[in-house]
Scaffold this motif. Sequence first.
Motif, PDB file in Angstrom:
ATOM      1  N   ALA A  17      -8.867  -5.135   5.320  1.00 14.99           N
ATOM      2  CA  ALA A  17      -9.463  -5.914   4.252  1.00 14.99           C
ATOM      3  C   ALA A  17      -8.757  -7.259   4.151  1.00 14.99           C
ATOM      4  O   ALA A  17      -7.537  -7.343   4.266  1.00 14.99           O
ATOM      5  CB  ALA A  17      -9.354  -5.155   2.930  1.00 14.99           C
ATOM      6  N   PRO A  18      -9.509  -8.355   3.910  1.00 10.78           N
ATOM      7  CA  PRO A  18      -8.914  -9.683   3.953  1.00 10.78           C
ATOM      8  C   PRO A  18      -7.861  -9.917   2.889  1.00 10.78           C
ATOM      9  O   PRO A  18      -6.968 -10.728   3.075  1.00 10.78           O
ATOM     10  CB  PRO A  18     -10.116 -10.621   3.760  1.00 10.78           C
ATOM     11  CG  PRO A  18     -11.178  -9.771   3.142  1.00 10.78           C
ATOM     12  CD  PRO A  18     -10.958  -8.410   3.685  1.00 10.78           C
ATOM     13  N   VAL A  95      -2.392   6.353  -5.263  1.00  9.19           N
ATOM     14  CA  VAL A  95      -1.978   4.957  -5.379  1.00  9.19           C
ATOM     15  C   VAL A  95      -3.221   4.094  -5.170  1.00  9.19           C
ATOM     16  O   VAL A  95      -4.086   4.433  -4.348  1.00  9.19           O
ATOM     17  CB  VAL A  95      -0.891   4.622  -4.335  1.00  9.19           C
ATOM     18  CG1 VAL A  95      -1.414   4.786  -2.914  1.00  9.19           C
ATOM     19  CG2 VAL A  95      -0.341   3.219  -4.546  1.00  9.19           C
ATOM     20  N   PRO A  96      -3.383   3.003  -5.935  1.00 10.13           N
ATOM     21  CA  PRO A  96      -4.562   2.145  -5.731  1.00 10.13           C
ATOM     22  C   PRO A  96      -4.586   1.563  -4.321  1.00 10.13           C
ATOM     23  O   PRO A  96      -3.556   1.137  -3.794  1.00 10.13           O
ATOM     24  CB  PRO A  96      -4.382   1.041  -6.781  1.00 10.13           C
ATOM     25  CG  PRO A  96      -3.483   1.638  -7.817  1.00 10.13           C
ATOM     26  CD  PRO A  96      -2.551   2.538  -7.056  1.00 10.13           C
ATOM     27  N   ALA A  97      -5.756   1.564  -3.704  1.00 10.48           N
ATOM     28  CA  ALA A  97      -5.894   0.955  -2.385  1.00 10.48           C
ATOM     29  C   ALA A  97      -5.493  -0.516  -2.460  1.00 10.48           C
ATOM     30  O   ALA A  97      -5.682  -1.173  -3.482  1.00 10.48           O
ATOM     31  CB  ALA A  97      -7.337   1.081  -1.891  1.00 10.48           C
ATOM     32  N   PRO A  98      -4.938  -1.051  -1.379  1.00  7.37           N
ATOM     33  CA  PRO A  98      -4.465  -2.439  -1.416  1.00  7.37           C
ATOM     34  C   PRO A  98      -5.571  -3.458  -1.595  1.00  7.37           C
ATOM     35  O   PRO A  98      -5.296  -4.589  -1.984  1.00  7.37           O
ATOM     36  CB  PRO A  98      -3.768  -2.608  -0.065  1.00  7.37           C
ATOM     37  CG  PRO A  98      -4.328  -1.536   0.790  1.00  7.37           C
ATOM     38  CD  PRO A  98      -4.624  -0.383  -0.106  1.00  7.37           C
ATOM     39  N   ALA A  99      -6.803  -3.095  -1.311  1.00 10.66           N
ATOM     40  CA  ALA A  99      -7.915  -4.027  -1.484  1.00 10.66           C
ATOM     41  C   ALA A  99      -9.063  -3.341  -2.188  1.00 10.66           C
ATOM     42  O   ALA A  99      -9.324  -2.165  -1.966  1.00 10.66           O
ATOM     43  CB  ALA A  99      -8.388  -4.557  -0.128  1.00 10.66           C
ATOM     44  N   ALA A 100      -9.731  -4.085  -3.045  1.00 10.99           N
ATOM     45  CA  ALA A 100     -10.924  -3.576  -3.714  1.00 10.99           C
ATOM     46  C   ALA A 100     -12.160  -4.018  -2.942  1.00 10.99           C
ATOM     47  O   ALA A 100     -12.126  -4.965  -2.165  1.00 10.99           O
ATOM     48  CB  ALA A 100     -10.977  -4.089  -5.143  1.00 10.99           C
ATOM     49  N   ARG A 348     -12.439   0.341  -6.367  1.00 12.14           N
ATOM     50  CA  ARG A 348     -11.127   0.454  -5.740  1.00 12.14           C
ATOM     51  C   ARG A 348     -10.802   1.928  -5.531  1.00 12.14           C
ATOM     52  O   ARG A 348     -10.727   2.701  -6.483  1.00 12.14           O
ATOM     53  CB  ARG A 348     -10.040  -0.206  -6.584  1.00 12.14           C
ATOM     54  CG  ARG A 348      -8.688  -0.293  -5.857  1.00 12.14           C
ATOM     55  CD  ARG A 348      -7.634  -0.961  -6.710  1.00 12.14           C
ATOM     56  NE  ARG A 348      -7.958  -2.323  -7.022  1.00 12.14           N
ATOM     57  CZ  ARG A 348      -7.659  -3.377  -6.261  1.00 12.14           C
ATOM     58  NH1 ARG A 348      -7.035  -3.186  -5.115  1.00 12.14           N
ATOM     59  NH2 ARG A 348      -7.996  -4.599  -6.635  1.00 12.14           N
ATOM     60  N   LEU A 349     -10.622   2.329  -4.290  1.00 14.35           N
ATOM     61  CA  LEU A 349     -10.266   3.709  -3.991  1.00 14.35           C
ATOM     62  C   LEU A 349      -8.849   4.009  -4.454  1.00 14.35           C
ATOM     63  O   LEU A 349      -7.965   3.156  -4.395  1.00 14.35           O
ATOM     64  CB  LEU A 349     -10.359   3.966  -2.479  1.00 14.35           C
ATOM     65  CG  LEU A 349     -11.675   3.648  -1.780  1.00 14.35           C
ATOM     66  CD1 LEU A 349     -11.597   4.090  -0.326  1.00 14.35           C
ATOM     67  CD2 LEU A 349     -12.853   4.265  -2.471  1.00 14.35           C
ATOM     68  N   LEU A 350      -8.642   5.236  -4.916  1.00 16.49           N
ATOM     69  CA  LEU A 350      -7.296   5.742  -5.138  1.00 16.49           C
ATOM     70  C   LEU A 350      -6.945   6.632  -3.951  1.00 16.49           C
ATOM     71  O   LEU A 350      -7.620   7.625  -3.699  1.00 16.49           O
ATOM     72  CB  LEU A 350      -7.200   6.539  -6.441  1.00 16.49           C
ATOM     73  CG  LEU A 350      -7.534   5.823  -7.738  1.00 16.49           C
ATOM     74  CD1 LEU A 350      -7.058   6.660  -8.934  1.00 16.49           C
ATOM     75  CD2 LEU A 350      -6.951   4.434  -7.799  1.00 16.49           C
TER      76      LEU A 350
END
Length: 356
Positions: A17-18, A95-100, A348-350
């Motif tokens: 993800a950018p 943990v929240p994914a680094p990109a939404a 946003r994936l967890l």
Amino acid sequence: MAGDAPTSPIATLTSSAPDADEHRHLSFVSLPGWIEDDHRAALRAFRKSAERLFAEATPLPDRLPGLEAAAAAALRLPADPSPAEARSFFESYFVPAPAAAKGYLTGYYEPVIEARREPTDAFSVPIYRPPAEAAQTEVTDRVPACPDRAAIEAGALAGRGLELAYVRDPVDLFFIHVQGSARLSLGGGQHMRIGFAGKSGHAYTSIGRLAVERGYLAKDAAGKAGLELWLKMHREAGRRLMAENRSFIFFNEIVDLAPEDGPLGAAGVPLSAGRSLAVDPGFAPFHLPVFVSAPPLAGFGADAFRRLMIAQDVGSAIKGRGRGDIFAGSGAEAGKAAGEIRHHGVLRLLLPKASA
């Protein structure tokens, strides 16, 4: 073929993800609306997924290490955990994914429709069980073996004993197809729950989009309510328009759902109103928590929609990264709310901590 395995959606979101670097150290408390959410409601939905995971005979996907531990922990919690315990559970195991993913949200629901098990003069539109040639997905590499919508409505499956029940109106049946499930009121206090069991294999076409393109409806009037009204007011033109969606859906009776349960999603889990989300499995695997942010949505209060949901379903029109369909509940009010959800949003994936 070796080397052709699909890329894990989790790997995609964590590496390609950018804006991944920008959010590499994102914390839960930095998610707007996270603290205010009802984590107990999200946990109740996740527990249904946890029960399903341990009931399945096949092992969990290798791309989701940590999900089994999270599911086991959810089932060990008290039956009625405190808000703090529910929030702590998600923060401990995910943990929240680094990109939404910026995407588009719609809504769906479980219709409640009057029907009969046997045909009558008033109830003559059949709901079909799947024939042997039915598919589970759109067929893209060959000609579908099953007839399409127009052929089936013309009688292509008649006489094969596939009729499950009968409704009054082909427009009602069309929207049962769109939603993928229904509660049928059979008269005399009897009810039947039906769920998706297959499809014709022909590609899904949005007739709402066609109605707008052809000038039948303005874009802001092309939600479920507006489209349904137009179809019922223009019977012959409506019949032709519905036939342009060649995809046809088949159903089975669902006998093991409690009256208070939602319909079964594609993940084999009873859906929870406002907490179950239909997604593209290539974006979010079944049972994964997804934090959804959007403007205020019909049926969900006046504030911005910011809540934790669980990926528990799919849909013919739900394709691509960031595409989500919110299960709004059962009945007419849920249908009204679902039909008005057409909003851009952020998903946003967890990620299970062992996957992050």
